[in-house]
Design a protein around this motif. Sequence first.
Motif, PDB file in Angstrom:
ATOM      1  N   VAL A 228     -44.152  -2.242  -6.231  1.00  0.00           N
ATOM      2  CA  VAL A 228     -44.192  -3.470  -6.215  1.00  0.00           C
ATOM      3  C   VAL A 228     -44.035  -3.931  -7.622  1.00  0.00           C
ATOM      4  N   HIS A 229     -43.165  -5.086  -7.892  1.00  0.00           N
ATOM      5  CA  HIS A 229     -43.125  -5.704  -9.352  1.00  0.00           C
ATOM      6  C   HIS A 229     -43.937  -6.700  -9.297  1.00  0.00           C
ATOM      7  N   LEU A 230     -45.147  -6.496  -9.728  1.00  0.00           N
ATOM      8  CA  LEU A 230     -46.177  -7.399  -9.990  1.00  0.00           C
ATOM      9  C   LEU A 230     -46.054  -8.571 -10.848  1.00  0.00           C
ATOM     10  N   ASP A 231     -46.003  -9.831 -10.907  1.00  0.00           N
ATOM     11  CA  ASP A 231     -45.765 -10.570 -11.611  1.00  0.00           C
ATOM     12  C   ASP A 231     -47.050 -10.611 -12.649  1.00  0.00           C
ATOM     13  N   ALA A 265     -45.467  -4.463 -19.462  1.00  0.00           N
ATOM     14  CA  ALA A 265     -44.732  -5.062 -18.875  1.00  0.00           C
ATOM     15  C   ALA A 265     -43.379  -4.679 -18.963  1.00  0.00           C
ATOM     16  N   THR A 266     -42.495  -5.092 -17.857  1.00  0.00           N
ATOM     17  CA  THR A 266     -40.986  -4.892 -17.905  1.00  0.00           C
ATOM     18  C   THR A 266     -40.546  -6.226 -18.067  1.00  0.00           C
ATOM     19  N   ARG A 267     -39.314  -6.388 -18.893  1.00  0.00           N
ATOM     20  CA  ARG A 267     -39.034  -7.698 -19.144  1.00  0.00           C
ATOM     21  C   ARG A 267     -37.301  -7.654 -18.454  1.00  0.00           C
ATOM     22  N   ILE A 268     -36.996  -8.357 -17.579  1.00  0.00           N
ATOM     23  CA  ILE A 268     -35.371  -8.439 -17.042  1.00  0.00           C
ATOM     24  C   ILE A 268     -35.033  -9.762 -17.255  1.00  0.00           C
ATOM     25  N   VAL A 269     -33.587  -9.823 -17.193  1.00  0.00           N
ATOM     26  CA  VAL A 269     -33.008 -11.153 -17.505  1.00  0.00           C
ATOM     27  C   VAL A 269     -32.144 -11.149 -16.009  1.00  0.00           C
ATOM     28  N   GLN A 272     -30.044 -16.946 -16.285  1.00  0.00           N
ATOM     29  CA  GLN A 272     -30.705 -17.650 -17.420  1.00  0.00           C
ATOM     30  C   GLN A 272     -32.352 -17.609 -17.299  1.00  0.00           C
ATOM     31  N   GLN A 273     -32.675 -16.500 -16.324  1.00  0.00           N
ATOM     32  CA  GLN A 273     -34.158 -16.607 -16.182  1.00  0.00           C
ATOM     33  C   GLN A 273     -34.673 -15.256 -16.778  1.00  0.00           C
ATOM     34  N   GLN A 274     -35.715 -15.107 -17.313  1.00  0.00           N
ATOM     35  CA  GLN A 274     -36.399 -13.930 -17.743  1.00  0.00           C
ATOM     36  C   GLN A 274     -37.682 -13.752 -16.886  1.00  0.00           C
ATOM     37  N   ILE A 275     -37.688 -12.491 -16.461  1.00  0.00           N
ATOM     38  CA  ILE A 275     -38.809 -12.173 -15.412  1.00  0.00           C
ATOM     39  C   ILE A 275     -39.697 -10.984 -15.991  1.00  0.00           C
ATOM     40  N   THR A 276     -41.005 -11.207 -16.172  1.00  0.00           N
ATOM     41  CA  THR A 276     -41.546 -10.134 -16.686  1.00  0.00           C
ATOM     42  C   THR A 276     -42.647  -9.627 -15.565  1.00  0.00           C
TER      43      THR A 276
END
Length: 365
Positions: A228-231, A265-269, A272-276
């Motif tokens: 799971v990629h948990l917000d 946390a992992t941050r990906i782009v 144009q949106q960055q997801i953490t």
Amino acid sequence: MNTKRKIAVTGCLWIIGLGVIAVIAIGLLGWFDSDNRLNQEPAAATSSRNTATVTRTDFVKETEVDGTLGFGDVESLPNLSSGIVTWLPEPGSVISFGDVIYKINDEPIILLRGAMPMFRDIDENTSSALDIAQLQTHFFELGFSDTSPVTKSTYDLSADRYVTSITLSQIEQWQESVGADTTGVVKKSQIVFRPKAFRVDAITARLGQPVNGGSLVNVTETRRIVTVHLDTELSGLVAIGDIVEVELPDGKSVEGTVTYVADVATRIVQGQQQITYLDVVIELLGSGASFDQSPVTVKVEEVIEHEAVAVPIAALLALAEGGYGLEVLNPDNTVKLVGVELGTFHGNQVSISRGVEPGQSVIIP
């Protein structure tokens, strides 16, 4: 046995939902006598009213997050053998300790338990080290050796020292038992040491193919897990050891145990949106092994108030002097209006922190 995670949430949640309360203020002043005390209504006026029982219950919120069901990361299993591929396992099969992984020139390559990789040929004269201790441990478990190779140091009880006594006879007995040539020498290409058994994810070679090292199979762990990629906004929703519900692609649900929650946390782009997000791993406890890399829904129960004294929101009355009250139906069928202090709103219920007790009956206007 672990239980579903229960997190107490406090605060002014009672504010939510006040818009659904019917404001009945006209005539309420008549309930009070000259001493500003609440009066009782005669029994005859209550015969046609609906009632509800004050209950004690947990207010539980269910949160759903998306996950992927599979067997974890895929890795290529190193191969040290050279020759012609003569046998391969089926994808999805589980290779346990002592099993044949595949065969090269009809010679089996065997999986054994061990943390140190096989890096040299072993015979009866090879110097003692962890790799030989791992091999003799296997011989001991099979009954080919009478002694375990690992003993405690005389000078340091926290350290292991390896006293090995592998013989030519033991090696030949083992080779014969697995169908290998009885040479008395265990080649470094003949054994794969791994700390865990594994599952064959995919075959990267074919029968009859000549190989010289490389990799023939891709493997994963044997346990079925949900990733799971948990917000990060839901950080704290789950913890290691929590029991959650997982809905499988066929609509069935099984329980799973949270075995990993990332600290960082992992941050990906994406565009144009960055997801953490935080990586979460859940190990399944039930069925569902036929699904691989399949989307699933993870349901997490969170207790927002423990043992709430609850009444229907519809039973609340807005008092003319401010605040809220409930009409309590007494055992003698008289009615008493009591002021109450509101707590948490949840669904069609609200918790009451003062004014009524579980088991009492309240009137729903």
